[in-house]
Structures are given as structure tokens and as C-alpha cells.
Scaffold this motif. Structure first.
Motif, short mmCIF file in Angstrom:
data_model
loop_
_atom_site.label_atom_id
_atom_site.label_comp_id
_atom_site.label_asym_id
_atom_site.label_seq_id
_atom_site.Cartn_x
_atom_site.Cartn_y
_atom_site.Cartn_z
N ALA A 40 0.81 -1.21 0.00
CA ALA A 40 0.00 0.00 0.00
C ALA A 40 0.84 1.27 0.00
N ASP A 41 2.18 1.13 0.03
CA ASP A 41 3.02 2.32 0.13
C ASP A 41 2.89 3.22 -1.09
N SER A 42 2.95 2.65 -2.29
CA SER A 42 2.86 3.47 -3.49
C SER A 42 1.42 3.87 -3.74
N GLY A 43 0.47 2.93 -3.53
CA GLY A 43 -0.95 3.23 -3.69
C GLY A 43 -1.39 3.35 -5.13
N ASN A 44 -0.47 3.66 -6.05
CA ASN A 44 -0.81 3.84 -7.46
C ASN A 44 -1.96 4.83 -7.63
N GLY A 45 -1.91 5.92 -6.85
CA GLY A 45 -2.95 6.93 -6.93
C GLY A 45 -4.18 6.63 -6.11
N LYS A 46 -4.21 5.48 -5.47
CA LYS A 46 -5.38 5.10 -4.67
C LYS A 46 -5.18 5.51 -3.21
N LEU A 47 -6.27 5.51 -2.47
CA LEU A 47 -6.20 5.78 -1.04
C LEU A 47 -5.49 4.61 -0.38
N LYS A 48 -4.41 4.91 0.36
CA LYS A 48 -3.63 3.85 1.01
C LYS A 48 -4.25 3.55 2.38
N VAL A 49 -4.80 2.34 2.50
CA VAL A 49 -5.52 1.96 3.71
C VAL A 49 -4.83 0.78 4.38
N VAL A 50 -4.64 0.86 5.69
CA VAL A 50 -4.11 -0.25 6.47
C VAL A 50 -5.23 -0.76 7.37
N ALA A 51 -5.45 -2.07 7.34
CA ALA A 51 -6.45 -2.73 8.20
C ALA A 51 -5.72 -3.65 9.16
N SER A 52 -6.17 -3.69 10.40
CA SER A 52 -5.44 -4.45 11.42
C SER A 52 -5.64 -5.96 11.31
N PHE A 53 -6.85 -6.40 10.93
CA PHE A 53 -7.10 -7.83 10.75
C PHE A 53 -8.35 -7.99 9.89
N TYR A 54 -8.74 -9.24 9.59
CA TYR A 54 -9.70 -9.49 8.53
C TYR A 54 -11.01 -8.70 8.60
N PRO A 55 -11.74 -8.65 9.71
CA PRO A 55 -13.01 -7.91 9.69
C PRO A 55 -12.85 -6.45 9.30
N MET A 56 -11.71 -5.85 9.63
CA MET A 56 -11.45 -4.47 9.23
C MET A 56 -11.07 -4.40 7.75
N GLU A 57 -10.32 -5.39 7.28
CA GLU A 57 -9.95 -5.44 5.86
C GLU A 57 -11.20 -5.58 4.99
N TYR A 58 -12.13 -6.43 5.42
CA TYR A 58 -13.35 -6.65 4.64
C TYR A 58 -14.12 -5.35 4.46
N THR A 74 -2.57 -8.54 9.41
CA THR A 74 -2.64 -9.93 9.87
C THR A 74 -2.85 -10.84 8.67
N ALA A 75 -1.90 -11.71 8.40
CA ALA A 75 -1.99 -12.60 7.24
C ALA A 75 -3.17 -13.55 7.36
N ALA A 76 -3.67 -13.99 6.21
CA ALA A 76 -4.81 -14.92 6.18
C ALA A 76 -4.48 -16.18 6.98
N GLY A 77 -5.41 -16.60 7.83
CA GLY A 77 -5.22 -17.82 8.61
C GLY A 77 -4.42 -17.66 9.87
N VAL A 78 -4.00 -16.43 10.20
CA VAL A 78 -3.21 -16.18 11.40
C VAL A 78 -4.11 -15.64 12.51
N GLU A 79 -3.92 -16.14 13.73
CA GLU A 79 -4.70 -15.68 14.88
C GLU A 79 -4.27 -14.24 15.20
N PRO A 80 -5.19 -13.26 15.11
CA PRO A 80 -4.78 -11.85 15.23
C PRO A 80 -4.25 -11.46 16.60
N PRO A 294 -15.22 -17.46 14.62
CA PRO A 294 -15.27 -16.09 15.12
C PRO A 294 -14.80 -15.05 14.10
N LEU A 295 -14.41 -15.49 12.92
CA LEU A 295 -14.06 -14.60 11.83
C LEU A 295 -12.95 -13.62 12.18
N GLU A 296 -12.04 -14.05 13.03
CA GLU A 296 -10.88 -13.21 13.31
C GLU A 296 -9.90 -13.26 12.14
N GLY A 297 -10.04 -14.26 11.32
CA GLY A 297 -9.26 -14.39 10.10
C GLY A 297 -9.94 -15.41 9.21
#
Length: 348
Positions: A40-58, A74-80, A294-297
Motif C-alpha cells: 500500500a506504500d505506493s498506492g498507485n494513486g489510490k487511497l492507502k488503507v491499512v487494516a489491522s485484521f480481517y473484519p477491518m480489511e473486509y 494480519t496474514a490470512a489464517g493467522v490468529e490476530p 469467530p471470523l478473526e481471520g
């Protein structure tokens, strides 16, 4: 998981504090030397968004769509709860246009967010007050097993209530519109679509769980308090909200009693932790096991998302709690009595 044995070594809070201190130092060196980088650093002109874990990413993906470049810490399948940020991730947080996180759930993320200069820090807990669904692991900051409770003062699993999750979505949509005014109308439209889907999901849960035979379910982790509150269920958890808590013998005895008293058929376990404890409790009681996620990931986001997993949770709950008890019995008894009354008594 060992029951009744003391944990050895450093607590998560100590480990994460040490890790973050080291990580932050390394991050500053990396950023000074080469400016840092991430998806997300370059963003390619897009809004650079950081999400802490899956429910926020969704939320970020559904609301931002083509206008955002999202990085999930938080990578997919990792306990946040176990997340420890790398230097690269700290750099990504520092350079984000917007950050979506749940304060108190991941201490290393909280500290990285505090160090970020982003003007758009979206804390999901501001959507509504947290409710305390902790078991004995939160009493006087220490559980009956002697381990200090860590994490939010209330239960952080607010995303498992679709209504609360929709409220968070509204906050995210409004903040994206402020951060990227040129696409504000798209963010509002996407938010409305997501909230409509979550409202429909809420109705599915209301309908599916309204008249089940039982209203009590047993789960390995007390992550479903908000869901239970919303739909009139009772959660009986083996472990507390704190994933590092361990059940005491008294807690296990209470779970067994509640299961027997309420006709429980199933012990639920989750996808990102070992099912051994749930299996043991189920075996002792002669019960089945099933998944309540629990959809933590999400292990494979290309196959599943928030809506599909929540609908599977509903199906699993319906199966465990049982279909509504047949109602015609009372009516048939009344009809039979009326028929008997209408039939003349035989002559003597």
C-alpha cells in the motif's frame, strides 16, 4: 492446551512490548535508509488503507473497492491476538492515508497507530460501547488460574453482531469520504450496499434462531457474546474472551452442568486454534463437535468472506440448537376433547 498448569515465560503483553520496541527502531532505520515499502506504500494513486485484521480489511475492501489499496497487517489464517509487527509493517502504518483497527485487541497495532501521523485513524470501538462478556479471566485483572487478563476492558468481538458491524461500516464510509473527497459519492454508495447486505444477514439470523428448541450453545472461546445478545441465545464458553485464559476445573464443571441442563448436542470449536479442548469436553459429555467461526481471520479469502462464513455459522447454530418443537400437539388434544364432548354417552 494444558489445563490447570501454569504458563511459563513472558506474557503476551511483555513479549509484544519488547517486539514492538525492537520493530519500531528497525522501522525507523529502514525508513531513513530507503523510505520503506509495502503493497500500500505506493498506492498507485489510490487511497492507502491499512487494516489491522480481517473484519477491518473486509470493510475497507467493500467500501473502498477500486479506489483503495488495502494492506492487512494480519496474514490470512493467522490468529490476530498473536500479531507482532515487522519493521516493514510499522513503516506501512506510518505512511497510510487511513487506518482501520480495533483498539485494545492488538497492542502492537495500537502502538504503531499512535506513532502514525495519519489524519484518518478509524477505531471500530467508537461505533458503540463494548460489553463485558469476560469469564473469570477478567476478575480483578487476574483469572482464577492466576493469569492477568489482557486486552480490551470489554469483549472486542463486535463484528459478530451484523448490526454493530453495520455501524462500524458507516464510520468507515464517512472517514473514507473525508480522506478522499473526489470519490466520496462512491464510498457512500458502497457503504449503503454493504449495510443493506448486513441488514439482510441480521434478518436471516433473527428468522433462523427465533424458535429453536434450545437457546444455549457451548463454544471453546467466548467470542460470541454479542451474537448471543442480539438473537436471544446463551453462550456457555469453555475459555474466556482472552484467548490465553485457561479453564479451571470449576469452569469445566460449570460447562458440563450447563450442557446437561440445557440439552446441548454440540460443542463448537473455531478454525484458527486447536480443537483438542473442545474435542475432550465433547467426548466426556458424549456430544458432537462443529465449527463456529469467530471470523478473526479467513484461511482462504478467495473462497470465503464475512457473509459466507456468517451464513455457515447460522446453519451450524440451527443444526445444533434444533428445529422448533412441533406446536400442533396442544391443538390436537383440544380437538380430541371437543370431539369426545360432542359424542353422546352410551345408554345404561
Amino acid at each position: 492446551m494444558m489445563i490447570g498448569l501454569p504458563r511459563l515465560g513472558l506474557s503476551r503483553r511483555t513479549r509484544t512490548s519488547i517486539a514492538l520496541g525492537t520493530t519500531a527502531l528497525a522501522a525507523s532505520l529502514v525508513l531513513t535508509a530507503c523510505g520503506g515499502s509495502s503493497s500500500a506504500d505506493s498506492g498507485n494513486g489510490k487511497l492507502k488503507v491499512v487494516a489491522s485484521f480481517y473484519p477491518m480489511e473486509y470493510l475497507a475492501q467493500q467500501i473502498g473497492k477500486e479506489h483503495v489499496a488495502v494492506t492487512d497487517l494480519t496474514a490470512a489464517g493467522v490468529e490476530p491476538h498473536d500479531l507482532e509487527l515487522t519493521a516493514k509493517q510499522v513503516g506501512t502504518v506510518q505512511k497510510a492515508d487511513a487506518i482501520i483497527y480495533l483498539k485494545g485487541l492488538q497492542p502492537t497495532v495500537d502502538q504503531a497507530v499512535a506513532q502514525s501521523s495519519s489524519k484518518h485513524k478509524i477505531d471500530a470501538t467508537t461505533a458503540g460501547p463494548l460489553v463485558d462478556h469476560h469469564l473469570d479471566e477478567g476478575a480483578d485483572d487476574a483469572g482464577a488460574d492466576g493469569h492477568k487478563h489482557e486486552g480490551p476492558a470489554g469483549d472486542p468481538h463486535i463484528w459478530l453482531d451484523p448490526t454493530r458491524y453495520a455501524a462500524i461500516a458507516r464510520i468507515v464510509g464517512d472517514e473514507f469520504a473525508k480522506a478522499d473527497p473526489g470519490h466520496a459519492e462512491d464510498y457512500r454508495k458502497n457503504t449503503d450496499e454493504l449495510v443493506t447486505g448486513l441488514t439482510a444477514l441480521d434478518q436471516e439470523f433473527r428468522t433462523g434462531l427465533k424458535d429453536t428448541k434450545s437457546k444455549t450453545f457451548v463454544t471453546s472461546h467466548a467470542a460470541f457474546g454479542y451474537l448471543a445478545d442480539r438473537y436471544g441465545l446463551t453462550q456457555v464458553a469453555i475459555n474466556g474472551v482472552d484467548p490465553e485464559s485457561e479453564p479451571t476445573p470449576a469452569r469445566l464443571a460449570a460447562v458440563q452442568k450447563a450442557a446437561k441442563d440445557n440439552g446441548v448436542t454440540t460443542v463448537f470449536f473455531e478454525t484458527l486454534v486447536s480443537p483438542k479442548l473442545a474435542d475432550t469436553v465433547a467426548k466426556d459429555l458424549g456430544l458432537k463437535t462443529a465449527v463456529l467461526d469467530p471470523l478473526e481471520g479467513v484461511k482462504d479469502p478467495t473462497k470465503d468472506d464475512y457473509l459466507t462464513v456468517m451464513k455457515q455459522n447460522l446453519a451450524n447454530l440451527e443444526a445444533a440448537l434444533g428445529s422448533p418443537a412441533p406446536a400442533p400437539a396442544a391443538a390436537e388434544a383440544t380437538t380430541g376433547a371437543a370431539t369426545d364432548a360432542a359424542t353422546p354417552a352410551p345408554a345404561n
